[in-house]
Design a protein around this motif. Structure first.
Motif, PDB file in Angstrom:
ATOM      1  N   TYR A  47       0.982  -0.886  -0.076  1.00 47.08           N
ATOM      2  CA  TYR A  47       0.016   0.123  -0.134  1.00 47.08           C
ATOM      3  C   TYR A  47       0.912   1.373   0.163  1.00 47.08           C
ATOM      4  CZ  TYR A  47      -4.785  -1.997   0.594  1.00 47.08           C
ATOM      5  OH  TYR A  47      -5.791  -2.513   0.234  1.00 47.08           O
TER       6      TYR A  47
ATOM      7  N   GLY B 195       0.729   3.920  -3.117  1.00 52.09           N
ATOM      8  CA  GLY B 195       0.040   5.156  -3.119  1.00 52.09           C
ATOM      9  C   GLY B 195      -1.258   5.394  -3.492  1.00 52.09           C
ATOM     10  N   ASP B 196      -1.479   6.232  -4.361  1.00 49.55           N
ATOM     11  CA  ASP B 196      -2.998   6.231  -4.646  1.00 49.55           C
ATOM     12  C   ASP B 196      -3.524   5.436  -5.996  1.00 49.55           C
ATOM     13  OD1 ASP B 196      -1.302   7.756  -6.723  1.00 49.55           O
ATOM     14  OD2 ASP B 196      -2.865   9.521  -6.614  1.00 49.55           O
ATOM     15  N   ARG B 197      -2.286   4.939  -6.491  1.00 47.14           N
ATOM     16  CA  ARG B 197      -2.471   3.971  -7.654  1.00 47.14           C
ATOM     17  C   ARG B 197      -2.999   2.412  -7.141  1.00 47.14           C
ATOM     18  NH1 ARG B 197      -1.069   5.731 -12.555  1.00 47.14           N
ATOM     19  NH2 ARG B 197      -2.776   3.930 -13.084  1.00 47.14           N
ATOM     20  N   LEU B 198      -4.174   2.492  -6.625  1.00 43.16           N
ATOM     21  CA  LEU B 198      -4.781   1.252  -6.060  1.00 43.16           C
ATOM     22  C   LEU B 198      -4.913   0.374  -7.413  1.00 43.16           C
ATOM     23  CD1 LEU B 198      -6.679   2.391  -2.945  1.00 43.16           C
ATOM     24  CD2 LEU B 198      -4.432   1.638  -3.146  1.00 43.16           C
ATOM     25  N   ASP B 199      -5.550   0.970  -8.448  1.00 41.11           N
ATOM     26  CA  ASP B 199      -5.770   0.364  -9.688  1.00 41.11           C
ATOM     27  C   ASP B 199      -4.460  -0.597 -10.006  1.00 41.11           C
ATOM     28  OD1 ASP B 199      -4.375   2.611 -10.212  1.00 41.11           O
ATOM     29  OD2 ASP B 199      -4.962   2.266 -12.203  1.00 41.11           O
TER      30      ASP B 199
END
Length: 107
Positions: free
Chosen positions: A36, A40-44
């Motif tokens: 995680y 970062g914010d690239r959970l895709d």
């Protein structure tokens, strides 16, 4: 001038490396935290990378990590992709070179 890897591909490679480096863990909690933090914010990209890794490498020695990774959100469709990749045949050299230690080079 070479371009190198795109940021998305580079991130995916990094996430795969985290999974592979920790494949035999008995405590997946810090591995999940590292994944995680790296994504970062690239959970895709996290879901794609982890999902394909899980199904490609899922076997007895890595069950603990794979079970924990399966619980991450949105990995299920990517697990199917990993299964399809695992089912593909190995790349092999043409049968014409069977038994040769090195293909003949033509001048």
């Amino acid at each position: 001038m070479p371009r190198g890897l795109s940021p998305a591909v580079s991130l995916s490679v990094h996430l795969d490396a985290i999974c592979s480096r920790n494949r035999y863990t008995r405590d997946p909690v810090p591995v999940i935290a590292e994944l995680y933090a790296t994504a970062g914010d690239r959970l895709d990209i996290l879901a794609e990378s982890v999902g394909t890794w899980v199904r490609y490498f899922d076997d007895e020695p890595v069950r603990i990590l794979c079970a924990a990774l399966r619980a991450l959100p949105d990995v299920e469709p990517w697990i199917a992709v990993g299964a399809a990749r695992r089912a593909q045949t190995d790349h092999r050299t043409p049968e014409a070179h069977a038994g040769a230690s090195w293909p003949l080079r033509r001048a």
